[in-house]
Design a protein around this motif. Structure first.
Motif, PDB file in Angstrom:
ATOM      1  N   LEU A 108       0.828  -1.203   0.000  1.00 24.71           N
ATOM      2  CA  LEU A 108       0.000   0.000   0.000  1.00 24.71           C
ATOM      3  C   LEU A 108       0.865   1.257   0.000  1.00 24.71           C
ATOM      4  O   LEU A 108       0.557   2.255  -0.683  1.00 24.71           O
ATOM      5  CB  LEU A 108      -0.930  -0.002   1.206  1.00 24.71           C
ATOM      6  CG  LEU A 108      -2.052  -1.048   1.194  1.00 24.71           C
ATOM      7  CD1 LEU A 108      -2.826  -1.030   2.510  1.00 24.71           C
ATOM      8  CD2 LEU A 108      -3.002  -0.810   0.024  1.00 24.71           C
ATOM      9  N   ILE A 109       1.939   1.234   0.802  1.00 23.32           N
ATOM     10  CA  ILE A 109       2.814   2.407   0.850  1.00 23.32           C
ATOM     11  C   ILE A 109       3.503   2.609  -0.481  1.00 23.32           C
ATOM     12  O   ILE A 109       3.648   3.750  -0.975  1.00 23.32           O
ATOM     13  CB  ILE A 109       3.838   2.247   1.994  1.00 23.32           C
ATOM     14  CG1 ILE A 109       3.131   2.291   3.346  1.00 23.32           C
ATOM     15  CG2 ILE A 109       4.911   3.327   1.914  1.00 23.32           C
ATOM     16  CD1 ILE A 109       4.033   1.969   4.520  1.00 23.32           C
ATOM     17  N   ASP A 110       3.954   1.529  -1.126  1.00 20.93           N
ATOM     18  CA  ASP A 110       4.632   1.660  -2.410  1.00 20.93           C
ATOM     19  C   ASP A 110       3.687   2.192  -3.496  1.00 20.93           C
ATOM     20  O   ASP A 110       4.112   2.900  -4.429  1.00 20.93           O
ATOM     21  CB  ASP A 110       5.214   0.316  -2.839  1.00 20.93           C
ATOM     22  CG  ASP A 110       6.440  -0.072  -2.002  1.00 20.93           C
ATOM     23  OD1 ASP A 110       7.014   0.828  -1.352  1.00 20.93           O
ATOM     24  OD2 ASP A 110       6.816  -1.276  -1.984  1.00 20.93           O
ATOM     25  N   ARG A 111       2.406   1.838  -3.434  1.00 19.86           N
ATOM     26  CA  ARG A 111       1.452   2.244  -4.464  1.00 19.86           C
ATOM     27  C   ARG A 111       0.841   3.622  -4.202  1.00 19.86           C
ATOM     28  O   ARG A 111       0.049   4.111  -5.014  1.00 19.86           O
ATOM     29  CB  ARG A 111       0.349   1.201  -4.580  1.00 19.86           C
ATOM     30  CG  ARG A 111       0.871  -0.138  -5.104  1.00 19.86           C
ATOM     31  CD  ARG A 111      -0.224  -1.174  -5.176  1.00 19.86           C
ATOM     32  NE  ARG A 111       0.323  -2.472  -5.605  1.00 19.86           N
ATOM     33  CZ  ARG A 111      -0.410  -3.574  -5.743  1.00 19.86           C
ATOM     34  NH1 ARG A 111      -1.721  -3.543  -5.484  1.00 19.86           N
ATOM     35  NH2 ARG A 111       0.158  -4.685  -6.152  1.00 19.86           N
ATOM     36  N   ALA A 112       1.110   4.164  -3.038  1.00 22.01           N
ATOM     37  CA  ALA A 112       0.583   5.508  -2.756  1.00 22.01           C
ATOM     38  C   ALA A 112       1.229   6.521  -3.700  1.00 22.01           C
ATOM     39  O   ALA A 112       2.418   6.410  -4.038  1.00 22.01           O
ATOM     40  CB  ALA A 112       0.856   5.877  -1.301  1.00 22.01           C
ATOM     41  N   PRO A 113       0.434   7.525  -4.177  1.00 23.58           N
ATOM     42  CA  PRO A 113       0.997   8.533  -5.094  1.00 23.58           C
ATOM     43  C   PRO A 113       2.138   9.290  -4.427  1.00 23.58           C
ATOM     44  O   PRO A 113       2.163   9.462  -3.214  1.00 23.58           O
ATOM     45  CB  PRO A 113      -0.200   9.465  -5.366  1.00 23.58           C
ATOM     46  CG  PRO A 113      -1.412   8.648  -5.037  1.00 23.58           C
ATOM     47  CD  PRO A 113      -0.993   7.734  -3.926  1.00 23.58           C
ATOM     48  N   PRO A 114       3.077   9.771  -5.222  1.00 22.05           N
ATOM     49  CA  PRO A 114       4.176  10.542  -4.653  1.00 22.05           C
ATOM     50  C   PRO A 114       3.668  11.778  -3.923  1.00 22.05           C
ATOM     51  O   PRO A 114       2.755  12.466  -4.385  1.00 22.05           O
ATOM     52  CB  PRO A 114       5.015  10.918  -5.881  1.00 22.05           C
ATOM     53  CG  PRO A 114       4.675   9.891  -6.908  1.00 22.05           C
ATOM     54  CD  PRO A 114       3.232   9.556  -6.684  1.00 22.05           C
ATOM     55  N   GLY A 115       4.185  12.029  -2.748  1.00 24.39           N
ATOM     56  CA  GLY A 115       3.790  13.163  -1.929  1.00 24.39           C
ATOM     57  C   GLY A 115       2.529  12.951  -1.144  1.00 24.39           C
ATOM     58  O   GLY A 115       2.088  13.842  -0.385  1.00 24.39           O
ATOM     59  N   ALA A 116       1.886  11.762  -1.293  1.00 27.91           N
ATOM     60  CA  ALA A 116       0.639  11.498  -0.558  1.00 27.91           C
ATOM     61  C   ALA A 116       0.942  11.286   0.920  1.00 27.91           C
ATOM     62  O   ALA A 116       2.027  10.817   1.293  1.00 27.91           O
ATOM     63  CB  ALA A 116      -0.055  10.287  -1.145  1.00 27.91           C
ATOM     64  N   ASP A 117      -0.033  11.633   1.754  1.00 31.56           N
ATOM     65  CA  ASP A 117       0.097  11.457   3.201  1.00 31.56           C
ATOM     66  C   ASP A 117      -0.244  10.006   3.543  1.00 31.56           C
ATOM     67  O   ASP A 117      -1.377   9.555   3.317  1.00 31.56           O
ATOM     68  CB  ASP A 117      -0.832  12.421   3.932  1.00 31.56           C
ATOM     69  CG  ASP A 117      -0.622  12.368   5.438  1.00 31.56           C
ATOM     70  OD1 ASP A 117       0.370  11.733   5.879  1.00 31.56           O
ATOM     71  OD2 ASP A 117      -1.436  12.955   6.186  1.00 31.56           O
ATOM     72  N   ILE A 118       0.749   9.287   4.080  1.00 33.01           N
ATOM     73  CA  ILE A 118       0.531   7.858   4.412  1.00 33.01           C
ATOM     74  C   ILE A 118       0.290   7.675   5.904  1.00 33.01           C
ATOM     75  O   ILE A 118       0.267   6.544   6.385  1.00 33.01           O
ATOM     76  CB  ILE A 118       1.729   7.006   3.956  1.00 33.01           C
ATOM     77  CG1 ILE A 118       2.991   7.433   4.696  1.00 33.01           C
ATOM     78  CG2 ILE A 118       1.908   7.070   2.453  1.00 33.01           C
ATOM     79  CD1 ILE A 118       4.159   6.496   4.460  1.00 33.01           C
ATOM     80  N   SER A 119       0.144   8.752   6.647  1.00 29.88           N
ATOM     81  CA  SER A 119      -0.063   8.619   8.094  1.00 29.88           C
ATOM     82  C   SER A 119      -1.338   7.855   8.412  1.00 29.88           C
ATOM     83  O   SER A 119      -1.415   7.125   9.398  1.00 29.88           O
ATOM     84  CB  SER A 119      -0.105  10.010   8.753  1.00 29.88           C
ATOM     85  OG  SER A 119      -1.159  10.786   8.188  1.00 29.88           O
ATOM     86  N   GLU A 120      -2.361   8.022   7.524  1.00 32.27           N
ATOM     87  CA  GLU A 120      -3.614   7.299   7.761  1.00 32.27           C
ATOM     88  C   GLU A 120      -3.403   5.796   7.611  1.00 32.27           C
ATOM     89  O   GLU A 120      -3.963   4.994   8.366  1.00 32.27           O
ATOM     90  CB  GLU A 120      -4.684   7.808   6.798  1.00 32.27           C
ATOM     91  CG  GLU A 120      -6.071   7.218   7.101  1.00 32.27           C
ATOM     92  CD  GLU A 120      -7.148   7.821   6.214  1.00 32.27           C
ATOM     93  OE1 GLU A 120      -8.270   7.290   6.249  1.00 32.27           O
ATOM     94  OE2 GLU A 120      -6.876   8.803   5.503  1.00 32.27           O
ATOM     95  N   LEU A 121      -2.571   5.424   6.633  1.00 34.34           N
ATOM     96  CA  LEU A 121      -2.275   3.996   6.464  1.00 34.34           C
ATOM     97  C   LEU A 121      -1.538   3.448   7.692  1.00 34.34           C
ATOM     98  O   LEU A 121      -1.836   2.342   8.176  1.00 34.34           O
ATOM     99  CB  LEU A 121      -1.413   3.787   5.216  1.00 34.34           C
ATOM    100  CG  LEU A 121      -2.078   4.048   3.866  1.00 34.34           C
ATOM    101  CD1 LEU A 121      -1.052   3.879   2.751  1.00 34.34           C
ATOM    102  CD2 LEU A 121      -3.256   3.101   3.656  1.00 34.34           C
ATOM    103  N   LEU A 122      -0.598   4.238   8.205  1.00 32.98           N
ATOM    104  CA  LEU A 122       0.142   3.770   9.388  1.00 32.98           C
ATOM    105  C   LEU A 122      -0.768   3.680  10.602  1.00 32.98           C
ATOM    106  O   LEU A 122      -0.620   2.791  11.441  1.00 32.98           O
ATOM    107  CB  LEU A 122       1.314   4.715   9.662  1.00 32.98           C
ATOM    108  CG  LEU A 122       2.347   4.843   8.523  1.00 32.98           C
ATOM    109  CD1 LEU A 122       3.447   5.826   8.927  1.00 32.98           C
ATOM    110  CD2 LEU A 122       2.940   3.498   8.173  1.00 32.98           C
ATOM    111  N   GLU A 123      -1.765   4.619  10.663  1.00 34.05           N
ATOM    112  CA  GLU A 123      -2.701   4.586  11.798  1.00 34.05           C
ATOM    113  C   GLU A 123      -3.609   3.365  11.705  1.00 34.05           C
ATOM    114  O   GLU A 123      -3.918   2.723  12.712  1.00 34.05           O
ATOM    115  CB  GLU A 123      -3.521   5.876  11.793  1.00 34.05           C
ATOM    116  CG  GLU A 123      -4.372   6.077  13.046  1.00 34.05           C
ATOM    117  CD  GLU A 123      -5.761   5.478  12.893  1.00 34.05           C
ATOM    118  OE1 GLU A 123      -6.378   5.117  13.923  1.00 34.05           O
ATOM    119  OE2 GLU A 123      -6.221   5.349  11.744  1.00 34.05           O
ATOM    120  N   ILE A 124      -4.028   3.008  10.485  1.00 34.08           N
ATOM    121  CA  ILE A 124      -4.856   1.811  10.292  1.00 34.08           C
ATOM    122  C   ILE A 124      -4.065   0.568  10.678  1.00 34.08           C
ATOM    123  O   ILE A 124      -4.588  -0.366  11.304  1.00 34.08           O
ATOM    124  CB  ILE A 124      -5.341   1.732   8.830  1.00 34.08           C
ATOM    125  CG1 ILE A 124      -6.346   2.849   8.552  1.00 34.08           C
ATOM    126  CG2 ILE A 124      -5.962   0.359   8.548  1.00 34.08           C
ATOM    127  CD1 ILE A 124      -6.757   2.930   7.090  1.00 34.08           C
TER     128      ILE A 124
END
Length: 471
Positions: free
Chosen positions: A96-112
């Motif tokens: 999921l982190i690798d497929r996230a768009p560049p510059g996207a906020d991944i904090s929500e993914l880490l919180e999940i």
């Protein structure tokens, strides 16, 4: 009950050794014999220890096999599956982190990941991985996690399973940086498996304790039977002994009681019979004395009187041999004083040197012990010019040595002279007065104490009488 490997297996061990000696070279046979002697030295010698060994060793082997199977089939399997599940969750988050768009906020993914997967994740800037940490002694978790990461992710990684006892830290090199994951150890590791070991060991200890109590209760009757047989063999009171324990032990106890009764009855009958014979012969001897008193004094009557005196002495000796010391109670006496007194009386013509070492207090039958020492010292004085007497009380045994410089006894005849009424044709003077019962009485008394009498060559050149009595 139980030589060389186990006393109970002497025959089996001997057959194995003989078989090995036929089909194997002698170094292997020597190795087998050395191993057998080493095992015998460390084996317990008592019945209690060997009985517990019979119970404990199979139990330990069984639990070792069960523990090994559990570790191999259950613990490692469960840990592997838990680790695989955790690594799948981490792999999903990496995707999921690798497929996230560049510059996207991944904090929500880490919180999940923290809320749903119980994974504390943090994306760090690209940096070199820390040096490998020291591995734990038992590396099942390291090994399992490493295998799963290599199989499912195939990226450079770093694992720390020892820095924090309750947590595991994993760092993965991914395209967007270094992913730091902290998870509970229990999520990837079957941490409650030790409960099985605890329960298994606790159960084994309880069973061993119960076995000890049970076996001790079963062995007590055997010990009482052995103590009673030992006391009876030493001529001491057996006391209140009654059969107890298992059926086989009771049978052995009943057999011992019946044997003791038969022996005591036989000895009583022998004493009674000889007492009756002695009484009848004394009556005849008294009649001889009265008739000789009425005859005129001459050489013939003097010779007859000497014969009557000798017959009376022989009767007394026969009675002493028949009665022995069976009716005498054993108690603790000062044997040093008794030995010194016997030596003083026997050495009226030439003093007998006496040496004693150790504690003088020994439990014996006083009258029988005095007769035993007196007979041996009397024989030495009768046949030797120089006599010495040594005694020592050490390691639970009283040892007495009576030496003389007389003609001695041939080695081939030393056992025969202990037979009642046996007299030598040579070495000891056949014309010397005696009945041939002195040594027989001495051995009878020694055996009544649980000891022995043996004849050896004396350092003085004559005969040595060696006595060993338990004390």
């Amino acid at each position: 009950m139980v030589g060389r490997v186990l006393e109970a297996g002497d025959d089996g061990a001997r057959l194995v050794r003989e078989g090995l000696s036929r089909i194997t070279p002698w170094p292997l046979v020597a190795l087998w014999n050395g191993l057998a002697r080493a095992i015998n030295r460390i084996m317990p010698k008592g019945l209690l220890g060997r009985s517990l060994l019979i119970i404990v060793v199979p139990m330990v082997i069984l639990q070792t096999v069960v523990a090994y199977v559990f570790m191999d089939r259950h613990w490692e399997l469960v840990t592997g599956r838990l680790s695989a599940a955790v690594v799948r969750d981490i792999a999903a988050m990496v995707d999921l982190i690798d497929r996230a768009p560049p510059g996207a906020d991944i904090s929500e993914l880490l919180e999940i990941a923290g809320r749903r997967m119980n994974l504390d994740m943090e994306l760090l800037a690209p940096e070199p991985l820390p040096p490998p940490r020291r591995r734990a002694l038992f590396t099942l978790l390291d090994r399992t996690l490493s295998r799963q990461i290599e199989a499912q992710l195939g990226v450079p990684y770093w694992i720390d399973t020892v820095g924090q006892s309750e947590f595991v830290e994993v760092r993965l090199v991914i395209p967007k940086g270094v992913l730091r994951v902290v998870l509970d150890r229990g999520n990837a590791y079957a941490s409650n498996s030790h409960i099985f070991i605890v329960w298994m060991v606790s159960t084994a200890l309880v069973l061993i304790l119960v076995s000890i109590i049970f076996i001790r209760n079963q062995i007590k009757p055997i010990q009482r039977l052995a103590n009673a047989a030992t006391a009876f063999g030493k001529g001491r009171p057996v006391g209140a002994f009654s059969p107890q324990g298992a059926r086989e032990v009771r049978r052995a106890a009943h057999a011992f009681i019946e044997m003791r009764r038969r022996i005591e009855r036989q000895m009583e009958q022998r004493t009674t019979m000889l007492a009756g014979v002695s009484h009848d012969l004394r009556t005849i001897l008294t009649r001889f004395r009265l008739e000789l008193a009425l005859l005129p004094e001459d050489e013939e009557t003097l010779a007859l009187r000497r014969d009557v005196d000798e017959m009376e002495a022989m009767l007394e000796a026969y009675m002493a041999f028949a009665k022995s010391d069976t009716d005498e109670e054993a108690h603790e006496i000062d044997v040093e004083a008794v030995i010194a007194e016997v030596a003083e009386r026997a050495g009226a013509a030439a003093p007998i040197p006496v040496r004693f070492s150790g504690s003088p207090l020994v439990t014996v039958k006083p009258g029988g012990f005095r007769r035993l020492v007196g007979n041996l010292v009397g024989n030495a004085v009768r046949y030797g010019r120089r006599v010495s007497l040594e005694a020592e009380h050490r390691d639970g045994w009283l040892t007495i040595r009576v030496d003389d410089d007389g003609p001695g006894i041939p080695e081939a005849e030393r056992e025969n002279v202990f037979k009642p009424f046996y007299r030598l044709d040579s070495a000891r003077n056949q014309d010397t007065a005696g009945t041939g019962l002195g040594l027989a009485i001495a051995r009878d008394i020694a055996r009544g104490h649980g000891g022995m009498v043996r004849l050896e060559t004396s350092p003085l050149g004559g005969l040595r009488a060696l006595v060993r009595l338990p004390g």
